[in-house]
Enzyme design. Structure first.
Site, short mmCIF file in Angstrom:
data_model
loop_
_atom_site.label_atom_id
_atom_site.label_comp_id
_atom_site.label_asym_id
_atom_site.label_seq_id
_atom_site.Cartn_x
_atom_site.Cartn_y
_atom_site.Cartn_z
N GLY A 116 -44.43 -43.47 -63.65
CA GLY A 116 -45.21 -42.46 -62.95
C GLY A 116 -46.67 -42.80 -63.09
O GLY A 116 -47.04 -43.56 -64.00
N CYS A 144 -41.33 -47.38 -68.52
CA CYS A 144 -42.79 -47.20 -68.47
C CYS A 144 -43.15 -45.76 -68.84
O CYS A 144 -42.97 -45.35 -69.98
CB CYS A 144 -43.30 -47.64 -67.10
SG CYS A 144 -45.09 -47.83 -67.05
N TYR A 145 -43.62 -44.98 -67.88
CA TYR A 145 -43.95 -43.58 -68.18
C TYR A 145 -42.76 -42.87 -68.83
O TYR A 145 -42.93 -42.06 -69.75
CB TYR A 145 -44.35 -42.88 -66.87
CG TYR A 145 -44.82 -41.46 -67.02
CD1 TYR A 145 -46.10 -41.18 -67.44
CD2 TYR A 145 -43.97 -40.39 -66.72
CE1 TYR A 145 -46.54 -39.87 -67.57
CE2 TYR A 145 -44.40 -39.08 -66.84
CZ TYR A 145 -45.68 -38.82 -67.27
OH TYR A 145 -46.12 -37.54 -67.40
N HIS A 149 -41.22 -53.25 -66.06
CA HIS A 149 -40.46 -52.77 -64.89
C HIS A 149 -39.30 -53.70 -64.55
O HIS A 149 -39.49 -54.68 -63.84
CB HIS A 149 -41.41 -52.63 -63.69
CG HIS A 149 -42.37 -51.50 -63.86
ND1 HIS A 149 -42.08 -50.21 -63.48
CD2 HIS A 149 -43.59 -51.46 -64.43
CE1 HIS A 149 -43.09 -49.42 -63.78
NE2 HIS A 149 -44.04 -50.16 -64.37
N GLU A 175 -37.08 -53.19 -62.48
CA GLU A 175 -36.65 -53.02 -61.09
C GLU A 175 -37.37 -53.96 -60.11
O GLU A 175 -36.92 -54.15 -59.00
CB GLU A 175 -36.84 -51.56 -60.64
CG GLU A 175 -38.27 -51.06 -60.50
CD GLU A 175 -38.91 -50.60 -61.82
OE1 GLU A 175 -38.39 -50.98 -62.89
OE2 GLU A 175 -39.92 -49.89 -61.77
N ASP A 177 -29.58 -45.99 -37.39
CA ASP A 177 -28.96 -44.85 -38.06
C ASP A 177 -27.92 -44.16 -37.17
O ASP A 177 -26.79 -43.93 -37.58
CB ASP A 177 -30.02 -43.82 -38.51
CG ASP A 177 -31.03 -44.41 -39.49
OD1 ASP A 177 -30.75 -45.51 -40.01
OD2 ASP A 177 -32.08 -43.79 -39.70
N LYS A 205 -31.63 -47.35 -46.48
CA LYS A 205 -31.61 -48.10 -45.23
C LYS A 205 -30.85 -49.42 -45.34
O LYS A 205 -30.11 -49.79 -44.42
CB LYS A 205 -33.06 -48.37 -44.81
CG LYS A 205 -33.24 -48.72 -43.36
CD LYS A 205 -33.21 -47.47 -42.52
CE LYS A 205 -33.44 -47.76 -41.06
NZ LYS A 205 -33.53 -46.52 -40.30
#
Ligand code: XMP
Length: 528
Positions: A69, A96-97, A187, A189, A245, A384
Site C-alpha cells: 500500500g 511490503c506494507y 514484491h 508478484e 466480454d 481479463k
C-alpha cells in the site's frame, strides 16, 4: 488510493475451489497479486481492507495475503486491519506494507528507512526451506527481488525469525513457522522478482495446503453447470457488441443452454471496417437462427445528424441502442434472463457489493431495470486475461479474443464534429490502414490501442498542379495497461511513413496525416 468506507458483505465465489483472499490496502500491485495466485491455479479474490475479519472465516479462506500500500503504517488514517486475522489459524503472507502491518500489530519494530529502497535488490536468504523452498540461488550472489518501500522492519515481532535480508532491509523476509505467519518486504508478484511465482506456489500449495484446481477448463465446466441450474427451461437474451466480454459470455451461456439463448447484435454502423461482418460470421455460424443481426445503421445516422457535441453523441447512441435492443427482445416474447459481460475488475471497482453490478457501458445501462430481466453474469469472477483464455478454450477466433478496447459509441466519437455517411467512411478506411500497418509491425502487442481520428480541420495541399483542400487525419497509438493512464507509442518512423502515405494515396479526401504525441493525462486516449 481507493477508500472503502462501508464494510461490505461477503461476496459469493465459485464453489468447489480452495480460496485465498488478498486484503487490498490500495497498492498499485494488488490486482497483480490476485492474478499471480490464480496463475498458480488457486482461486483468489481481492477484498478491501474494510471487509470484516469474520468474513474470512465464513468464506472458509485457506490463506490470506495482506497487500502492499502507498501509506506508512504510522501515518494518520493509514489503512489497517484487525490483528485477529493473525489468530484465525489461517496462514497469512504480508507483502511490503502488509508485512509492516503484521510487524506493528504483533509487537515488532517498523521505522522509516534512511533512504527509500526502490528497484532490484539481492536477498541473503537464511534458510531455503518453507517459503523459499527449491529456489535456485548461489550463496554468494543471493536471490534477486524487487523492492519498493520507504519504511522498513528493523526487528521482527517476538516469536518470529528473520528469513532473509538485503542491503537496505535487515528484515527482508520473516516467519513464525508454527503460526504460519510470513512477511516479505519485496514484491514477489512483479516480473522483476524472477522466482516470485515459486514463492507464491510454496505459500499456496505447501503452507496453505490449497489444491490447484482453478483452471479455465474447470471454470467452464462449473459455469455450464451453474448456468443450467439458474436458467432451468427459461429463455435468455444477450446483446453482442463484438467485444471480448460479451462474446465470451454469450458463447459460455450458449454452451450451457444452447437454443434457449438468443443473441442480438445491433449493427449501428459505427464499428470498424469488417467488424460487423466478422461478428455475424462467427456467431451466425455458432448460433444459427438464434443470432439476430439488426441493421440499424440508417436509424443511428439519422439520429446523429448535425450533432457535434461528443457527450450528446454518446447519449443518443446509448439511448438508441437500448430502444433497438428492447424492440428486438420484445419480439422474442417470454424472455426471463439477460446475459451481462461483467468482469472481476468491474466487481472490484464497484466495492464488492454482493448484488450484481451493471456496467455503465452504454449498450446495457438501463436495460435490466426497464425490462425486469434476471441477470446472468458468467464472467464476474474473471480477470481479463482469464476471459481471453476462456474465449480461446471455447474456440473463438483471435480477432475477437484479442480485440483491443473499443468505445461503445464506436467511430462516432472518432469523427470529430457531426457524423455523416461520407465522414464515417473516410474514418473507417483510414482506421483500417492504421490497424493493418500497426498490427503487422507490433507482433508483441506492445501497443495497447491504436486508431485513426478524422479531425474537423481541413488543410491546403497540392496534387499534380492542383491545389487541394482536404481532411486532416490524426493517428493515435498508445501504451497503457488499463486505459487510466497512457503514453504515446514510439512507433518506428517507417511504420508512420507507410501509414501516412497509404492514407493519402488511398483516400482522396485526405491530404494530411498527423501523429498524436500526447500522453494521458493531461490528454485522453480518445479525442472526444
Ligand atoms: P479516454 O478517452 O477516456 O479512454 O482516455 C479510456 C478508454 O476508454 C475507452 N472509451 C470508452 N469506452 N464507452 C466505452 O465503452 C465510451 O464512451 C468510451 N470513451 C472512451 C477508450 O477507447 C479507452 O480505451
Amino acid at each position: 488510493m481507493k477508500t472503502m468506507l462501508e464494510p461490505v458483505a461477503v461476496p459469493a465465489g465459485p464453489n468447489g475451489h480452495d480460496t485465498v483472499v488478498v486484503i487490498d490496502f490500495g497498492a498499485q500491485y494488488s490486482q497483480l497479486i490476485a492474478r499471480r495466485v490464480r496463475e498458480c491455479k488457486v482461486y483468489c479474490e481481492l477484498w478491501p481492507y474494510t471487509t470484516p475479519v469474520e468474513a474470512l472465516k465464513r468464506r472458509g479462506a485457506k490463506g490470506v495475503i495482506l497487500s502492499g500500500g502507498p501509506a506508512s503504517v504510522y501515518s494518520d488514517g493509514a489503512p489497517s486491519y484487525p490483528a485477529e486475522v493473525f489468530e484465525l489459524g489461517i496462514p497469512v503472507l504480508g507483502i511490503c506494507y502488509g508485512m509492516q502491518l503484521m510487524t506493528k500489530a504483533l509487537g515488532g519494530d517498523v521505522r522509516p528507512a534512511e533512504k527509500r529502497e526502490f528497484g532490484k535488490a539481492l536477498l541473503k536468504v537464511k534458510s531455503f526451506d518453507d517459503l523459499f523452498k527449491g529456489l535456485e540461488h548461489t550463496r554468494e550472489e543471493g536471490l534477486a527481488c524487487w523492492m519498493s518501500h520507504g519504511d522498513r522492519v528493523e526487528s521482527p515481532p517476538p516469536g518470529f525469525e528473520t528469513l532473509a535480508s538485503s542491503e537496505n532491509s535487515p528484515v527482508a523476509a520473516m516467519r513464525s513457522k508454527d503460526r504460519r505467519l510470513y512477511g516479505v518486504q519485496f514484491h514477489p508478484e512483479v516480473v522483476h522478482t524472477p522466482q516470485g511465482m515459486d514463492i507464491f506456489r510454496n505459500f499456496l500449495l505447501d503452507i496453505c495446503g490449497c489444491r490447484p484446481t482453478w483452471t479455465m477448463e474447470s471454470f467452464i465446466e462449473a459455469s455450464v453447470r451453474r448456468i443450467r441450474e439458474q436458467v432451468g427451461t427459461g429463455r435468455v437474451v444477450c446483446g453482442l457488441s463484438g467485444g471480448v466480454d460479451s462474446s465470451v459470455a454469450a458463447t459460455l451461456v450458449h454452451r450451457a443452454v444452447g437454443d434457449q439463448l438468443t443473441t442480438i447484435f445491433v449493427d449501428h454502423g459505427l464499428l470498424r471496417k469488417g467488424e460487423a461482418e466478422q461478428v455475424s460470421r462467427t456467431f451466425g455460424e455458432r448460433f444459427g437462427e438464434r443470432f439476430v443481426r439488426v441493421d440499424a445503421r440508417e436509424r443511428f445516422l439519422s439520429r446523429l445528424k448535425g450533432v457535434a457535441d461528443p457527450e450528446k453523441k454518446r447519449k443518443i447512441i446509448g439511448e438508441e441502442f437500448i430502444r433497438v435492443f428492447e424492440e428486438e427482445a420484445r419480439k422474442l416474447g417470454d424472455v426471463r434472463f439477460l446475459v451481462q459481460g461483467t468482469v472481476y475488475p468491474d466487481v472490484i471497482e464497484s466495492g464488492f457489493g454482493a448484488s450484481a453490478t451493471i456496467k455503465s457501458h452504454h449498450n446495457v445501462g438501463g436495460l435490466p431495470e426497464r425490462m425486469k430481466f434476471e441477470l446472468i453474469e458468467p464472467l464476474r469472477y474473471l480477470f481479463k486475461d482469464e476471459v481471453r483464455a476462456v474465449g480461446k478454450e471455447l474456440g473463438l477466433p483471435d480477432e475477437i479474443v484479442w480485440r483491443q478496447p473499443f468505445p461503445g459509441p464506436g467511430l462516432a466519437i472518432r469523427v470529430i464534429g457531426p457524423v455523416d455517411a461520407e465522414r464515417l467512411e473516410i474514418e473507417r478506411e483510414a482506421d483500417a490502414i492504421v490497424v493493418e500497418e500497426i498490427s503487422k509491425a507490433d507482433t508483441e502487442r506492445a501497443v495497447w490501442q491504436y486508431f485513426a481520428v478524422l479531425t474537423d480541420t481541413r488543410s491546403v495541399g497540392v496534387m499534380g498542379d492542383e491545389r487541394t483542400y482536404g481532411f486532416v487525419v490524426a493517428v493515435r497509438a498508445v501504451a497503457s495497461t488499463d486505459g487510466m493512464t497512457a503514453d504515446w507509442s514510439r512507433l518506428p518512423y517507417d511504420v508512420l511513413q507507410r501509414i501516412a502515405s497509404r492514407i493519402m494515396n488511398e483516400i482522396p479526401q485526405v491530404n494530411r496525416v498527423v501523429y498524436d504525441i500526447s500522453s494521458k493525462p493531461p490528454s485522453t486516449i480518445e479525442w472526444e
